[in-house]
Design a protein around this motif. Structure first.
Motif, PDB file in Angstrom:
ATOM      1  N   ARG A 166       0.851  -1.181   0.000  1.00 23.18           N
ATOM      2  CA  ARG A 166       0.000   0.000   0.000  1.00 23.18           C
ATOM      3  C   ARG A 166       0.888   1.233   0.000  1.00 23.18           C
ATOM      4  NH1 ARG A 166      -3.892  -1.948   4.801  1.00 23.18           N
ATOM      5  NH2 ARG A 166      -5.022  -3.521   3.631  1.00 23.18           N
ATOM      6  N   PRO A 167       0.446   2.276  -0.679  1.00 27.39           N
ATOM      7  CA  PRO A 167       1.273   3.493  -0.655  1.00 27.39           C
ATOM      8  C   PRO A 167       1.188   4.161   0.715  1.00 27.39           C
ATOM      9  CG  PRO A 167      -0.775   3.898  -1.828  1.00 27.39           C
ATOM     10  CD  PRO A 167      -0.736   2.428  -1.524  1.00 27.39           C
ATOM     11  N   LEU A 168       2.278   4.758   1.100  1.00 23.32           N
ATOM     12  CA  LEU A 168       2.295   5.510   2.345  1.00 23.32           C
ATOM     13  C   LEU A 168       1.609   6.848   2.122  1.00 23.32           C
ATOM     14  CD1 LEU A 168       5.931   4.849   3.555  1.00 23.32           C
ATOM     15  CD2 LEU A 168       3.821   3.888   4.466  1.00 23.32           C
ATOM     16  N   HIS A 222      -1.729  14.298   1.527  1.00 18.72           N
ATOM     17  CA  HIS A 222      -2.409  13.373   0.624  1.00 18.72           C
ATOM     18  C   HIS A 222      -3.760  12.942   1.195  1.00 18.72           C
ATOM     19  CE1 HIS A 222      -2.521  10.884  -2.862  1.00 18.72           C
ATOM     20  NE2 HIS A 222      -2.613   9.759  -2.167  1.00 18.72           N
ATOM     21  N   LEU A 223      -3.819  12.733   2.496  1.00 21.10           N
ATOM     22  CA  LEU A 223      -5.090  12.390   3.126  1.00 21.10           C
ATOM     23  C   LEU A 223      -6.110  13.512   2.986  1.00 21.10           C
ATOM     24  CD1 LEU A 223      -4.050  10.558   6.401  1.00 21.10           C
ATOM     25  CD2 LEU A 223      -5.283   9.617   4.458  1.00 21.10           C
ATOM     26  N   GLU A 224      -5.675  14.751   3.178  1.00 20.71           N
ATOM     27  CA  GLU A 224      -6.590  15.879   3.032  1.00 20.71           C
ATOM     28  C   GLU A 224      -7.066  16.013   1.597  1.00 20.71           C
ATOM     29  OE1 GLU A 224      -4.623  19.287   4.606  1.00 20.71           O
ATOM     30  OE2 GLU A 224      -4.766  18.572   6.677  1.00 20.71           O
ATOM     31  N   GLU A 225      -6.193  15.744   0.647  1.00 19.61           N
ATOM     32  CA  GLU A 225      -6.573  15.803  -0.757  1.00 19.61           C
ATOM     33  C   GLU A 225      -7.614  14.735  -1.080  1.00 19.61           C
ATOM     34  OE1 GLU A 225      -4.493  14.915  -5.019  1.00 19.61           O
ATOM     35  OE2 GLU A 225      -3.264  15.850  -3.459  1.00 19.61           O
ATOM     36  N   LEU A 226      -7.418  13.535  -0.555  1.00 17.09           N
ATOM     37  CA  LEU A 226      -8.401  12.473  -0.762  1.00 17.09           C
ATOM     38  C   LEU A 226      -9.718  12.801  -0.063  1.00 17.09           C
ATOM     39  CD1 LEU A 226      -6.209   9.273  -0.353  1.00 17.09           C
ATOM     40  CD2 LEU A 226      -7.214  10.163  -2.453  1.00 17.09           C
TER      41      LEU A 226
END
Length: 120
Positions: free
Chosen positions: A33-35, A40-44
């Protein structure tokens, strides 16, 4: 000859080799899985579901197809009535309904004496 006598060393060997094969497959299994970092979490998270008011608007919209499906859901007779073969089945259905009414109605009334005011 019992069950224990019937199983020989060959059965034990087959069971052992199947167990070993499962163990080897279990060892070879891995998942990558990508770290994710905070950015990145906020973008998702921005791609998430629509706001609640937007969801309610879409749920409460009434289209012609949705109204028709709702009507058929609550009045299923509208589904089969257009396909009902009147000439073939109507006379038989009327006679069977009449015979059931003639037999069932008196039996039902006699089984409930509280409904009959002049029950002897």
């Amino acid at each position: 000859m019992g069950l224990a006598d019937a199983s020989g060393p060959r059965d034990t060997q087959a069971l052992l080799s199947a167990t070993q094969a499962m163990e080897l497959r279990r060892r070879d299994y891995h998942m990558e899985r990508p770290l994710l970092n905070q950015e990145h979490l906020e973008e998702l998270g921005r791609w998430g579901s629509a706001p609640r008011t937007r969801q309610w608007q879409t749920w409460l919209q009434c289209s012609r197809a949705r109204a028709y499906a709702l009507l058929l859901q609550h009045l299923p007779v509208l589904v089969w009535l257009p396909r009902y073969p009147v000439r073939d089945w109507l006379l038989g259905d009327l006679l069977s309904g009449l015979s059931v009414a003639i037999m069932q109605l008196p039996q039902d009334l006699l089984s409930r004496p509280a409904l009959l005011p002049f029950y002897p």
